[in-house]
Structure formats: C-alpha cells, structure tokens
Motif scaffolding. Sequence first.
Motif, PDB file in Angstrom:
ATOM      1  N   GLY A 228       0.826  -1.207   0.000  1.00  0.00           N
ATOM      2  CA  GLY A 228       0.000   0.000   0.000  1.00  0.00           C
ATOM      3  C   GLY A 228       0.860   1.256   0.000  1.00  0.00           C
ATOM      4  N   ILE A 229       0.428   2.237  -0.792  1.00  0.00           N
ATOM      5  CA  ILE A 229       0.987   3.593  -0.676  1.00  0.00           C
ATOM      6  C   ILE A 229       0.013   4.297   0.260  1.00  0.00           C
ATOM      7  N   SER A 230       0.447   4.589   1.488  1.00  0.00           N
ATOM      8  CA  SER A 230      -0.544   4.926   2.520  1.00  0.00           C
ATOM      9  C   SER A 230      -0.013   6.025   3.438  1.00  0.00           C
ATOM     10  N   GLN A 231      -0.742   6.224   4.524  1.00  0.00           N
ATOM     11  CA  GLN A 231      -0.242   7.151   5.558  1.00  0.00           C
ATOM     12  C   GLN A 231       1.117   6.683   6.076  1.00  0.00           C
ATOM     13  N   ASN A 265      -5.195   8.226   5.555  1.00  0.00           N
ATOM     14  CA  ASN A 265      -5.838   8.641   6.816  1.00  0.00           C
ATOM     15  C   ASN A 265      -5.683   7.541   7.852  1.00  0.00           C
ATOM     16  N   ARG A 266      -5.998   7.865   9.104  1.00  0.00           N
ATOM     17  CA  ARG A 266      -5.732   6.929  10.205  1.00  0.00           C
ATOM     18  C   ARG A 266      -6.627   5.699  10.125  1.00  0.00           C
ATOM     19  N   ALA A 267      -7.887   5.859   9.730  1.00  0.00           N
ATOM     20  CA  ALA A 267      -8.800   4.698   9.685  1.00  0.00           C
ATOM     21  C   ALA A 267      -8.305   3.679   8.664  1.00  0.00           C
ATOM     22  N   ALA A 338     -22.625   0.447   9.786  1.00  0.00           N
ATOM     23  CA  ALA A 338     -21.970  -0.781  10.288  1.00  0.00           C
ATOM     24  C   ALA A 338     -20.592  -0.924   9.650  1.00  0.00           C
ATOM     25  N   ALA A 339     -20.491  -0.577   8.367  1.00  0.00           N
ATOM     26  CA  ALA A 339     -19.205  -0.712   7.668  1.00  0.00           C
ATOM     27  C   ALA A 339     -18.155   0.177   8.322  1.00  0.00           C
ATOM     28  N   GLU A 340     -18.513   1.425   8.598  1.00  0.00           N
ATOM     29  CA  GLU A 340     -17.517   2.330   9.192  1.00  0.00           C
ATOM     30  C   GLU A 340     -17.203   1.923  10.626  1.00  0.00           C
ATOM     31  N   ARG A 341     -18.240   1.467  11.357  1.00  0.00           N
ATOM     32  CA  ARG A 341     -17.989   1.038  12.752  1.00  0.00           C
ATOM     33  C   ARG A 341     -17.042  -0.156  12.759  1.00  0.00           C
ATOM     34  N   GLU A 342     -17.335  -1.141  11.903  1.00  0.00           N
ATOM     35  CA  GLU A 342     -16.568  -2.381  11.985  1.00  0.00           C
ATOM     36  C   GLU A 342     -15.205  -2.254  11.317  1.00  0.00           C
ATOM     37  N   GLN A 343     -15.084  -1.363  10.329  1.00  0.00           N
ATOM     38  CA  GLN A 343     -13.739  -1.154   9.772  1.00  0.00           C
ATOM     39  C   GLN A 343     -12.875  -0.448  10.811  1.00  0.00           C
ATOM     40  N   TRP A 344     -13.456   0.521  11.540  1.00  0.00           N
ATOM     41  CA  TRP A 344     -12.703   1.232  12.582  1.00  0.00           C
ATOM     42  C   TRP A 344     -12.215   0.242  13.640  1.00  0.00           C
TER      43      TRP A 344
END
Length: 406
Positions: A228-231, A265-267, A338-344
């Motif tokens: 990954g090219i990431s944070q 980003n952090r997430a 749910a997607a954002e909660r569970e990915q976090w």
Amino acid sequence: MVIDVRSEIMPLKKVLLHRPGKELENLTPDTLERLLFDDIPYLEVAQKEHDRFAEILRENGIEVVYLEDLVAETLDQDENLKVQFLKEFIDEANVKVDEEKEALFKLYMSYTDTKEMVLKTMEGVKYNELDLHSNDLLSHLRDSSELVVDPMPNLYFTRDPFASTQDGAILNRMYSVTRNRETLYAYYIFNYHKDYKGQMSLFYDRKNPFHIEGGDVLNISDEILAIGISQRTQAGAIDKVAKNMLFNKEHSNIKTILAFDIPNNRAMMHLDTVFTQIDYDKFSVHPGILGTLRVFELTRDNDSIKTVEKVGTLEEILSEYLGKKVTLIPCGGNDRIAAEREQWNDGSNTLCIAPGTVVVYDRNTVTNRLMREHGINVIEMPSAELSRGRGGPRCMSMPLVRERIK
Ligand SMILES: NC(=O)NCCC[C@H](N)C(=O)O
C-alpha cells in the motif's frame, strides 16, 4: 528456513507475537495521539484477550514465539552484545542529558533476568526510577513522575516493524518516531540471533530514508507482492523494495509488485486495514475502496524497473493478477454505519491461518456473519481492550513460516 512466507492464506506454521505489557499502563490522555492509541486499554484484560489469541493459534497447530523471548535469547548470547544493544537503544530513545543516559544504562543492566530487562526497555522509564544526583535547574524543575523514556505500546502489533516475505524480511523504517524505535528489536534478532543470523534475507534497511510498514505488505502469491501507498508507506520505499526483490533471483521469486494507492488517513492507515485475503479467491474488504483504484505495477525490464499505472476496481485488479474471479466480502455489509464502525474496529483485519479459516475480533458481528455466509470458518477472539490500539488479529501477528502453495 527460519522465514518462509509466500502467501497470505496457506497453513500458518509459526508466528511472532508480543504479549502486551506494562507499556500500556504508561499511556496517558495527553500522550494517546502521539503514541497512536485511541484510549488506554485495561492491561489485565488485554493480556487475557491476547493469551486467548495465542491459545487459538496453538489449538490450530501453530507454533507461537514471542518477540521478548527472541530478543532476550539474542542478548543472552553475549554480554557485549547486550551492552551494544542498550547503548543503541538509549541513543534512539531521545534522551538528551548524559547523566540520564548513564543512569538508564545502569538501571537496565541491574536486571539479572534478560527477559525482564527487555520488557523494561519496552515499558518506558520515569525519572523517579533513575539514580540522579545533579543539582542544576533542569533537575529542580522536572517532575520526577515524568517519563524519561517513552513506552512502546504498539509493540503488540508485530505486523508492522518488519514484513516477512519469501526467505526473509523487509526490515522497516517506520512512519512515526514512537514506532520506529520498535524496529531495533528485529534488527538484533535478524543480525545476531544464532537461528536467524545469516539464515535469512533482508530486503530493506531500517536506516533507509523512506518509511514503510508491514501492515502495507501482502504476499498475494510467491511471485506477486502487494504494497500500500498509505499514511505509513512512501512510494520511495516501494521503489527500493522493488530493486531489492525483482533482481534477487537467489532469494526472491517476486516478479510483480502491485502498489495500491489508498486514502492517506488513520482509519485506513495500512493496506491490511482495508483488505485482507481470507481464501484462495476471497477477500474481506472495506467498502470505502470498492470504487476505482489507482494501482501501479512494478516489474523488471532488463536492468531497470518498469512502472505501469493500472486503473480498475479492486475486484478487477485482484481477479486479473490471481488469474481467477475473486469474491470481495464487504466489511460491515452494505450498511454504511456498520461498515464504518466495523472497519474502525478492524473488521477487515483478519488473520488467515489456512485457506478459508480466519481469526477475527468477536465485536465485528456483521462482518463475521457475512464471512460465515460465504463459507468461511470464522474463529472469534475477545477484543474489547486490544482493539483500543486500532489494530486487529492480522496487525497483532507476523507469520514466520507458512506452508507453500502446492
Ligand atoms: N497492520 C496494522 O494495521 N497495524 C495497526 C497498528 C495500530 C497502531 N496503533 C498504529 O497506529 O500504528
């Protein structure tokens, strides 16, 4: 081979963990952001959760080795090596006063049990633990309960300081000061431990200028590496890894490196927080990257490296390179909340221990149910305290040996 990792899914035979220690109790509200935590875990429960993680792995025939044990074994080989390690460790701990450096060295050397000494280097040190005698202004004004050496609370995320691949490892320079200190432990194991020294390849150097972290590295196959090219990982580091792996026939079968350009980003701090492979043709993914992605293909072109930009969806790109149609299972399903909660809470961050068998956090109920509906054997582990560090089962483990694809 001490390290042999050529896939994300073949049966896991040996894995490196770190049991969370008192470093978690040296977290305070004002250091959470700098030390990359979102809350202060309850150590005793976090340790119980981590012990259950290790027990699940052992129940599935996986040898569990602990970072703290390997480092202690390394330093116990030679007293001079222990002294050399401590001097290097103290130098990298950003201690500014000579008297404090000397007092730290004396404190660490006072431990007769080397593993206890190693755990103390991980835990952090307060001024009131040091034998200091200066009578200058600084000594009058410092708060004796302040930390002179930071804790390293992220050490239980053994996925990141290095990435096992092929017959060795990408030994990282990490994005943050707090985590870059962690890479010294692996450096000593790989270069001085009797079982590892000279027995493995190193495809990156912790002194290189560009940062890269293990959460961004996925072994898609024996010939394809996804990064990954990431944070946390810079393009310059990927170029360097490509040079070290695409022209190294003796130690690397990698023919293609796929660099995935993901949101900074952090997430979504690492590639493995947005997708992980869970079977020959299945991936757990964060719905946030189901749209069109930018991926760069790096391959050898005679004596140089050719880089080609590919544009397509994750499904199209993975199906093309795996040579089969892949199924993407969205973390949290089609419900955005749910997607954002569970990915976090690291619902996509699964640890695959055999094709179609994954270890996951119990708290991500929607994602876990969806994976079961796709025929995946989902083994749940407790996660209430461990997840406060923003990493999941894949983050908390570094495979050392996986069976090879037959
Ligand atoms: N591979 C991973 O996704 N690791 C998670 C690392 C969490 C840690 N608190 C960090 O911010 O680096």
